[in-house]
Structure formats: structure tokens, C-alpha cells
Design an enzyme around this catalytic site. Structure first.
Site, PDB file in Angstrom:
ATOM      1  N   GLU A 144      54.597  35.736 -74.499  1.00 35.50           N
ATOM      2  CA  GLU A 144      55.712  35.644 -75.526  1.00 35.50           C
ATOM      3  C   GLU A 144      55.284  35.209 -76.883  1.00 35.50           C
ATOM      4  O   GLU A 144      55.633  35.770 -78.013  1.00 35.50           O
ATOM      5  CB  GLU A 144      56.969  34.599 -75.053  1.00 35.50           C
ATOM      6  CG  GLU A 144      57.294  35.343 -73.706  1.00 35.50           C
ATOM      7  CD  GLU A 144      56.819  34.580 -72.636  1.00 35.50           C
ATOM      8  OE1 GLU A 144      57.657  34.360 -71.716  1.00 35.50           O
ATOM      9  OE2 GLU A 144      55.776  34.441 -72.453  1.00 35.50           O
ATOM     10  N   THR A 186      26.238  31.178 -42.718  1.00 43.21           N
ATOM     11  CA  THR A 186      25.555  32.081 -43.659  1.00 43.21           C
ATOM     12  C   THR A 186      24.918  31.289 -44.477  1.00 43.21           C
ATOM     13  O   THR A 186      23.772  31.803 -45.077  1.00 43.21           O
ATOM     14  CB  THR A 186      26.971  32.508 -44.219  1.00 43.21           C
ATOM     15  OG1 THR A 186      27.713  33.315 -43.263  1.00 43.21           O
ATOM     16  CG2 THR A 186      26.587  33.634 -45.307  1.00 43.21           C
ATOM     17  N   LEU A 230      26.296  32.930 -53.887  1.00 45.33           N
ATOM     18  CA  LEU A 230      27.856  32.812 -53.853  1.00 45.33           C
ATOM     19  C   LEU A 230      28.247  32.697 -55.357  1.00 45.33           C
ATOM     20  O   LEU A 230      29.311  32.208 -55.455  1.00 45.33           O
ATOM     21  CB  LEU A 230      28.340  31.663 -53.066  1.00 45.33           C
ATOM     22  CG  LEU A 230      27.785  31.730 -51.569  1.00 45.33           C
ATOM     23  CD1 LEU A 230      28.309  30.490 -51.076  1.00 45.33           C
ATOM     24  CD2 LEU A 230      28.255  33.101 -50.678  1.00 45.33           C
TER      25      LEU A 230
END
Length: 360
Positions: free
Chosen positions: A52, A195, A203
Site C-alpha cells: 500500500e 544424507t 544444501l
């Protein structure tokens, strides 16, 4: 009036789609006077001016008087990192405010404040279309947990690695590029310690101009090596057991890594997600192995799935699959999904799915 309202709200929704103000919601605004658009704006970045105000800044003094502003989200009425938008709207002399979605936190009561100032207010215009813009914002407001996306790449026979654990690369370069984009669109990325130990991934998003997600590692015993790539730069969180190695915890914290402690042998996922939301992480991408993925699936914590299915056959009864865990006994107990999109990406096929609204 309703059709005209929809027309201008669609413009506001289009503007909101350009926004990337994580963790804030994407918001667009359009100011209309005498049936013509005189200014537009959207929320560019958290901590900066809202939609706005950005629209109002394009106008000279008095130009917004007796106009209508269309906003995709109810204007805020509180002081945060920026002043309230309701104050700017009132001071500009805007006579009517139309918004799509009521603020779900209800900390914001902008509509009520605007009405007290004598401004006509209407909500709910293209509400469903506008809600799609900010699934994480609404999820956190409703549940206190981030929006969870689970991503996996598998062969045509449903394997994410060979029996030796080798997984580079199952998917195509185009799929991996899209996976990096997915990382950049989320505020956190979750992986299990398995992992990390197997692949030593960074990552990161690796996209120019985009911030990397917070790296979140599930590591109950703090087995992560101090030189793991996922810890580079210290922008990481490790979820561990309260009985973990205290000296290693202190060492990790000295590197800038935040360690969250939980009771129990396994990391409790719902408490973890609630803690992440409290840390202002409103969306996470799960990129775990079969066991980590299974934890999120079994607890029905996944909001959207991205599966890259690749034209390879791996085979092997001991080869890993995307979702392992205990599994189900009866097919009737399988979680039902709805395909949102099926698209060819490079040589692969991307399937995007969400939980079915049907029970069962």
C-alpha cells in the site's frame, strides 16, 4: 461494482506474484480513481515498505484523495519493522478499501480501524485466488507450523540410490536446477544426518541474487562432522537429543550453528516444526533420505510433494526408496494424494501432488 472490483483485484494479485518478501506474505496493491489505475505497488522485501505504501509513494500530495485501493491482504494496523498501512491510507484520504483476504493472525485489525476512520471497507474479493499466494503464511497462522514441501528424485522403478548408496546423479541437470529454485523459495531445508554423512551436501540454492535457506539437520546424537559442507558459514540448525555430546554442542555453537535439544531417541517432528515457526521459518523443504521422508509422511506433515521421476532403472532389493519407515499393511490405509501438475523437465517427469481433501 463487483465485476470492476474483481478486475482491479486481479491486477493486485498479479503484482503480488512478483513479490519475494520472505518470511512476510506476498501482497499487491492497486489505487484506482474515476475508474482508472493511478498507482500500483507490491511488498518487495521484509522490513521494507508494504504494498500500500509503495503504491502511495508514486502519487503526489492529495492525488489519492477519494480513491479506492485494492489490496490482496487486509491492511496492517500495527507498528512492526514498518509503520501501519492503515495510517498511510487514512492520511492519504482514500475513501474505499477493498481487500481479498482477512489477516489470519487476527493480530491485525486493519478493516476495523479503517471503518472507524470513516472509510468504506469490503473484504473477500477473489479470496481463494489471493490465498494461493501465501500458503506458508496461512499455514503458520492456523497450525503454528511451517508449510512443508517434500522433494525427491527417483528412478522409474522408485529408487533414490543404488544398493551401495550411490545417487549422483539420478535426475537430469534441468531437474537439479529446478531443485535449487525450490530451495531458494523456502526459508529452511531439512535433511537427516544419514544424507549428510553419505553425500556431504551443501544444501544451498546456488542461485545468484537469492539467499540460501537455513540448513536444518536432524542429528539426535550430533554425529555431524565439524567440517561438513552443510555447516559452512554457520547458517545452520541442528536438532539433537538432550543427551548428546555437550562439548561438541558448544563447539558447534561457537561456529554459529544453533543446536535445538529435544527429548527422546528420535527428533519429534511436530515440536521441531513448531520451534522453527517460532524462529520465523515459515516454509521448509524436506530433502531427506527414505527414513527422514517417512517420518514426515507417517505423521501427515507434508503439504506438497515434488517428485522427479527419471528414466532409469536401478533395481536391487536393498536399494533405497523415497519413503521407507514401517509402511502400511493394507493398501486401503495408503495416504491419498491429488496430482496438481505433471510436467516434463529435461529428460525427467516432475509430479507435484498434495494430500487429498478426502479422508482415508
Amino acid at each position: 461494482m463487483h465485476l470492476k472490483d474483481e478486475k482491479f483485484m486481479r491486477i493486485a494479485i498479479g503484482l503480488a506474484k512478483k513479490a519475494e518478501p520472505l518470511p512476510n506474505p506476498r501482497v499487491g496493491a492497486v489505487i484506482v480513481k474515476n475508474g482508472k489505475v493511478i498507482a500500483t505497488g507490491y511488498h518487495h522485501k521484509a522490513g521494507e515498505a508494504h504494498a500500500e505504501v509503495n503504491a502511495l509513494r508514486k502519487l503526489g500530495k492529495g492525488e489519492a484523495k477519494n480513491s479506492t485501493i485494492y489490496v490482496t491482504l487486509e491492511p496492517c494496523s500495527h507498528y512492526g519493522r514498518t509503520p501501519p498501512c492503515t495510517k498511510a491510507i487514512v492520511e492519504a484520504g482514500i475513501s474505499r478499501v477493498v481487500y481479498a483476504v482477512e489477516d489470519p493472525t487476527r493480530k491485525v485489525k486493519g478493516a476495523e480501524e479503517l471503518k472507524r476512520a470513516g472509510i468504506r471497507v469490503q473484504g473477500g474479493i477473489l479470496q481463494k485466488e489471493a490465498q494461493v499466494l501465501n500458503p506458508a503464511f496461512y499455514k503458520v497462522a492456523k497450525t503454528g507450523m511451517p508449510f512443508v514441501t517434500l522433494k525427491s528424485a527417483c528412478s522409474l522403478d522408485g529408487k533414490i540410490a543404488s544398493k551401495s548408496g550411490d545417487s549422483k546423479w539420478i535426475s537430469s541437470p534441468a531437474s537439479r536446477e529446478l531443485a535449487h529454485w525450490l530451495r531458494a523459495k523456502n526459508e529452511g531445508i531439512i535433511a537427516g544426518i544419514g544424507t549428510v554423512l553419505q553425500d556431504n551436501p551443501r544444501l544451498t540454492a546456488r542461485l545468484e541474487g537469492r539467499r540460501d535457506p537455513m540448513r536444518i539437520i536432524l542429528d539426535s546424537k550430533l554425529r555431524i562432522p565439524l567440517d561438513a559442507k552443510a555447516l559452512a558459514g554457520g547458517r545452520a540448525i541442528i536438532a539433537a537429543n538432550k543427551g548428546c555430546d555437550k562439548k561438541k554442542k558448544e563447539k558447534l555453537e561457537s561456529m554459529g550453528v544453533k543446536v535445538l535439544l529435544f527429548s527422546g531417541k528420535k527428533i519429534p517432528l511436530k515440536p521441531l516444526l513448531k520451534k522453527l515457526a517460532m524462529l520465523n521459518i515459515t516454509s521448509v523443504l524436506v530433502e531427506g533420505g527414505g527414513e527422514t521422508n517417512a517420518g514426515f509422511v507417517e505423521e501427515k506433515l507434508v503439504d506438497r510433494y515434488y517428485f522427479f521421476v527419471c528414466p532409469k532403472i536401478i533395481g536391487g532389493r536393498d536399494a533405497k526408496s523415497p519413503v521407507e519407515g514401517e509402511g502400511i499393511v493394507k493398501i486401503s490405509k495408503a495416504q491419498k494424494l491429488v496430482f496438481e501438475k505433471v510436467e516434463k523437465i529435461g529428460t525427467d517427469v516432475l509430479i507435484v501432488a498434495v494430500p487429498s481433501p478426502e479422508k482415508g
